[in-house]
Design a protein around this motif. Structure first.
Motif, PDB file in Angstrom:
ATOM      1  N   SER A  23       0.842  -1.079  -0.067  1.00 30.33           N
ATOM      2  CA  SER A  23      -0.158  -0.071  -0.152  1.00 30.33           C
ATOM      3  C   SER A  23       0.886   1.275  -0.235  1.00 30.33           C
ATOM      4  O   SER A  23       0.368   2.326  -0.038  1.00 30.33           O
ATOM      5  CB  SER A  23      -0.914   0.112   1.143  1.00 30.33           C
ATOM      6  OG  SER A  23      -0.103  -0.143   2.223  1.00 30.33           O
ATOM      7  N   THR A  24       2.220   1.049   0.076  1.00 26.27           N
ATOM      8  CA  THR A  24       2.848   2.319  -0.248  1.00 26.27           C
ATOM      9  C   THR A  24       2.857   2.984  -1.603  1.00 26.27           C
ATOM     10  O   THR A  24       2.477   2.287  -2.492  1.00 26.27           O
ATOM     11  CB  THR A  24       4.523   1.748  -0.068  1.00 26.27           C
ATOM     12  OG1 THR A  24       4.764   0.804  -0.944  1.00 26.27           O
ATOM     13  CG2 THR A  24       4.830   1.532   1.358  1.00 26.27           C
ATOM     14  N   LEU A 237       6.410  -5.572   1.807  1.00 21.42           N
ATOM     15  CA  LEU A 237       5.264  -5.625   0.697  1.00 21.42           C
ATOM     16  C   LEU A 237       3.983  -5.185   1.427  1.00 21.42           C
ATOM     17  O   LEU A 237       3.145  -4.511   0.686  1.00 21.42           O
ATOM     18  CB  LEU A 237       5.117  -6.620   0.101  1.00 21.42           C
ATOM     19  CG  LEU A 237       6.562  -6.861  -1.170  1.00 21.42           C
ATOM     20  CD1 LEU A 237       6.570  -8.233  -1.472  1.00 21.42           C
ATOM     21  CD2 LEU A 237       6.738  -5.772  -2.125  1.00 21.42           C
ATOM     22  N   LEU A 238       3.574  -5.793   2.686  1.00 21.96           N
ATOM     23  CA  LEU A 238       2.267  -5.829   2.970  1.00 21.96           C
ATOM     24  C   LEU A 238       2.001  -4.662   3.970  1.00 21.96           C
ATOM     25  O   LEU A 238       1.054  -4.239   3.928  1.00 21.96           O
ATOM     26  CB  LEU A 238       1.785  -7.060   3.266  1.00 21.96           C
ATOM     27  CG  LEU A 238       1.717  -8.326   2.516  1.00 21.96           C
ATOM     28  CD1 LEU A 238       1.636  -9.669   3.463  1.00 21.96           C
ATOM     29  CD2 LEU A 238       0.786  -8.090   1.696  1.00 21.96           C
ATOM     30  N   LEU A 239       3.094  -4.249   4.814  1.00 23.37           N
ATOM     31  CA  LEU A 239       2.587  -3.580   5.873  1.00 23.37           C
ATOM     32  C   LEU A 239       3.383  -2.226   5.971  1.00 23.37           C
ATOM     33  O   LEU A 239       3.482  -1.439   7.064  1.00 23.37           O
ATOM     34  CB  LEU A 239       2.979  -4.531   7.078  1.00 23.37           C
ATOM     35  CG  LEU A 239       2.228  -5.807   7.179  1.00 23.37           C
ATOM     36  CD1 LEU A 239       2.957  -6.644   8.392  1.00 23.37           C
ATOM     37  CD2 LEU A 239       0.733  -5.639   7.334  1.00 23.37           C
ATOM     38  N   GLU A 240       4.084  -1.781   5.028  1.00 23.29           N
ATOM     39  CA  GLU A 240       4.974  -0.873   4.895  1.00 23.29           C
ATOM     40  C   GLU A 240       4.049   0.599   5.171  1.00 23.29           C
ATOM     41  O   GLU A 240       4.737   1.387   6.209  1.00 23.29           O
ATOM     42  CB  GLU A 240       5.566  -0.571   3.538  1.00 23.29           C
ATOM     43  CG  GLU A 240       6.599   0.601   3.497  1.00 23.29           C
ATOM     44  CD  GLU A 240       8.001   0.437   4.116  1.00 23.29           C
ATOM     45  OE1 GLU A 240       8.662   1.203   4.444  1.00 23.29           O
ATOM     46  OE2 GLU A 240       8.244  -0.943   4.671  1.00 23.29           O
ATOM     47  N   GLY A 241       3.051   0.376   4.913  1.00 27.48           N
ATOM     48  CA  GLY A 241       2.146   1.842   5.088  1.00 27.48           C
ATOM     49  C   GLY A 241       1.680   1.828   6.730  1.00 27.48           C
ATOM     50  O   GLY A 241       1.309   3.019   7.092  1.00 27.48           O
ATOM     51  N   ALA A 242       1.851   0.997   7.274  1.00 21.95           N
ATOM     52  CA  ALA A 242       1.542   1.081   8.962  1.00 21.95           C
ATOM     53  C   ALA A 242       2.702   2.003   9.581  1.00 21.95           C
ATOM     54  O   ALA A 242       2.404   2.267  10.711  1.00 21.95           O
ATOM     55  CB  ALA A 242       1.625  -0.580   9.562  1.00 21.95           C
ATOM     56  N   LYS A 243       3.735   2.093   8.915  1.00 25.11           N
ATOM     57  CA  LYS A 243       4.750   3.254   9.558  1.00 25.11           C
ATOM     58  C   LYS A 243       4.382   4.525   9.267  1.00 25.11           C
ATOM     59  O   LYS A 243       4.802   5.600   9.960  1.00 25.11           O
ATOM     60  CB  LYS A 243       6.033   2.989   8.713  1.00 25.11           C
ATOM     61  CG  LYS A 243       6.842   1.497   8.898  1.00 25.11           C
ATOM     62  CD  LYS A 243       7.966   1.255   8.219  1.00 25.11           C
ATOM     63  CE  LYS A 243       8.569  -0.222   8.503  1.00 25.11           C
ATOM     64  NZ  LYS A 243       9.872  -0.261   7.670  1.00 25.11           N
ATOM     65  N   ASP A 244       3.463   4.738   8.365  1.00 17.19           N
ATOM     66  CA  ASP A 244       2.834   6.284   8.372  1.00 17.19           C
ATOM     67  C   ASP A 244       1.665   6.500   9.322  1.00 17.19           C
ATOM     68  O   ASP A 244       0.703   5.789   9.395  1.00 17.19           O
ATOM     69  CB  ASP A 244       2.340   6.335   6.756  1.00 17.19           C
ATOM     70  CG  ASP A 244       1.818   7.808   6.546  1.00 17.19           C
ATOM     71  OD1 ASP A 244       1.214   8.465   7.602  1.00 17.19           O
ATOM     72  OD2 ASP A 244       1.906   8.291   5.283  1.00 17.19           O
ATOM     73  N   TYR A 251      -4.259  -0.431   9.304  1.00 18.79           N
ATOM     74  CA  TYR A 251      -3.470  -1.595   9.535  1.00 18.79           C
ATOM     75  C   TYR A 251      -4.252  -2.100  10.839  1.00 18.79           C
ATOM     76  O   TYR A 251      -4.218  -3.378  11.089  1.00 18.79           O
ATOM     77  CB  TYR A 251      -2.019  -1.523   9.477  1.00 18.79           C
ATOM     78  CG  TYR A 251      -1.547  -1.042   8.131  1.00 18.79           C
ATOM     79  CD1 TYR A 251      -1.325  -2.069   7.330  1.00 18.79           C
ATOM     80  CD2 TYR A 251      -1.826   0.060   7.742  1.00 18.79           C
ATOM     81  CE1 TYR A 251      -0.969  -1.678   6.020  1.00 18.79           C
ATOM     82  CE2 TYR A 251      -1.439   0.672   6.301  1.00 18.79           C
ATOM     83  CZ  TYR A 251      -1.127  -0.621   5.331  1.00 18.79           C
ATOM     84  OH  TYR A 251      -0.630  -0.036   3.930  1.00 18.79           O
ATOM     85  N   GLU A 252      -4.258  -1.081  11.926  1.00 11.98           N
ATOM     86  CA  GLU A 252      -4.700  -1.711  12.954  1.00 11.98           C
ATOM     87  C   GLU A 252      -6.073  -2.559  13.016  1.00 11.98           C
ATOM     88  O   GLU A 252      -6.385  -3.610  13.470  1.00 11.98           O
ATOM     89  CB  GLU A 252      -5.246  -0.559  14.186  1.00 11.98           C
ATOM     90  CG  GLU A 252      -3.773   0.078  14.707  1.00 11.98           C
ATOM     91  CD  GLU A 252      -3.234  -0.693  15.877  1.00 11.98           C
ATOM     92  OE1 GLU A 252      -3.431  -1.742  16.190  1.00 11.98           O
ATOM     93  OE2 GLU A 252      -2.153  -0.256  16.194  1.00 11.98           O
TER      94      GLU A 252
END
Length: 312
Positions: A23-24, A237-244, A251-252
């Motif tokens: 999702s980045t 690939l899957l969870l990078e967007g959770a850092k934003d 993601y939660e």
């Protein structure tokens, strides 16, 4: 506009991240790091309980994914197959009715009125690219509009339901009359999406629509990570967007809250005398808040298994 077509519920949640994809917002080339392992973990508790955990890719093309020897062995050893939802036994008519009941706005209300201007612009751009009228989405709630667009986009790229890892295990388990259990329910997954607050639904849709990678590149990257047993690569690939911080709540809702629930259920299964093979989406398995990490925190011994192991 096409009506929302029926999808197995295991794909509904995945749809929010582009069929379980990155999702980045910036497209980037993924190079797999071959670990020599399968996307398979052995889980043992202190009393001798054993379960096997597989991270699944939910969609693909026929023949794109084959099960390595260690997965075959784990399936043979397992007495029970546990999946998110048994999609082979979900009634499409009942599900379609519930999808439309929960995903349609009341008369006089419109999708565009509920969206942030940035999300609305992305929605119009995506609809134009897919050759559909944005006006045709007006009666849908954001979560269902996202599902429909995602489904159209991936089907246009040749990716369909029924060719994922979980479905392969389900078909074989039923053929062998092996017991199948569900960790979640189709109804529960749908109601979770429908019960998501409006602002978070907007973020879910925006996170999906801001994706730059074409569907073929996304699924190819996921497939490469799965074949390589590259857990860290899959997490990126899957969870990078959770850092934003802006998108963290997405993601939660879609991953991390459910990871806790599924890890607790797997913890309970380990107390049983039977061996379970647990198959869930790859995004639920990996990362510091994934099921593997959660089970380790509970004191279980978890190890990733080699692809070519004839016995787990």
């Amino acid at each position: 506009m096409k009506r929302p077509s029926f999808l197995p519920l295991s794909l509904l949640l995945v749809a929010w991240l582009g069929a379980g994809c990155a999702s980045t917002p910036t497209a980037r080339q993924y190079v797999p790091a071959d670990s020599g392992n399968a996307f398979l973990w052995e889980v043992k508790d202190s009393h001798g309980g054993v379960a096997y955990l597989v991270g699944s890719i939910h969609m693909g093309k026929p023949g794109a994914l084959t099960l390595p020897a260690s997965m075959e062995a784990a399936f043979s050893k397992a007495e029970v197959l546990a999946v998110e939802v048994d999609t082979t036994r979900t009634d499409p008519t009942t599900l379609q009715k519930l999808v439309l009941e929960l995903g349609t706005l009341p008369e006089g209300q419109g999708l565009s009125q509920r969206l942030d201007p940035t999300t609305r612009e992305l929605l119009e751009r995506t609809a134009t690219r897919l050759g559909i009228a944005a006006q045709g989405l007006e009666r849908l709630r954001p979560w269902l509009a996202g599902l429909l667009l995602n489904n159209l986009e991936f089907e246009a790229a040749g990716y369909k339901q029924g060719h994922g890892i979980d479905r392969a295990f389900l078909d074989r388990a039923h053929g062998l009359q092996k017991q199948v259990m569900e960790l979640e329910t189709a109804d529960g997954q749908l109601r979770m999406l429908a019960g998501t607050p409006d602002k978070l639904q907007d973020l879910m849709l925006r996170d999906q629509l801001r994706r730059e990678q074409p569907p073929a590149e996304i699924v190819e990257a996921l497939t490469s990570a799965w074949k390589a047993g590259d857990a860290d690569g899959m997490a990126a690939l899957l969870l990078e967007g959770a850092k934003d911080a802006t998108y963290r709540p997405v993601y939660e809702r879609v991953f991390f809250e459910r990871n806790v629930q599924m890890a607790n259920k797997l913890d309970t299964l380990l107390a049983e005398p039977r061996v379970h093979l647990v198959v869930v989406g790859a995004g639920h398995v990996v990362g510091p808040e994934g099921i593997v990490a959660l089970l380790q925190k509970k004191g279980h011994t978890v190890r990733q298994l080699p692809r070519d192991a004839a016995t787990p």
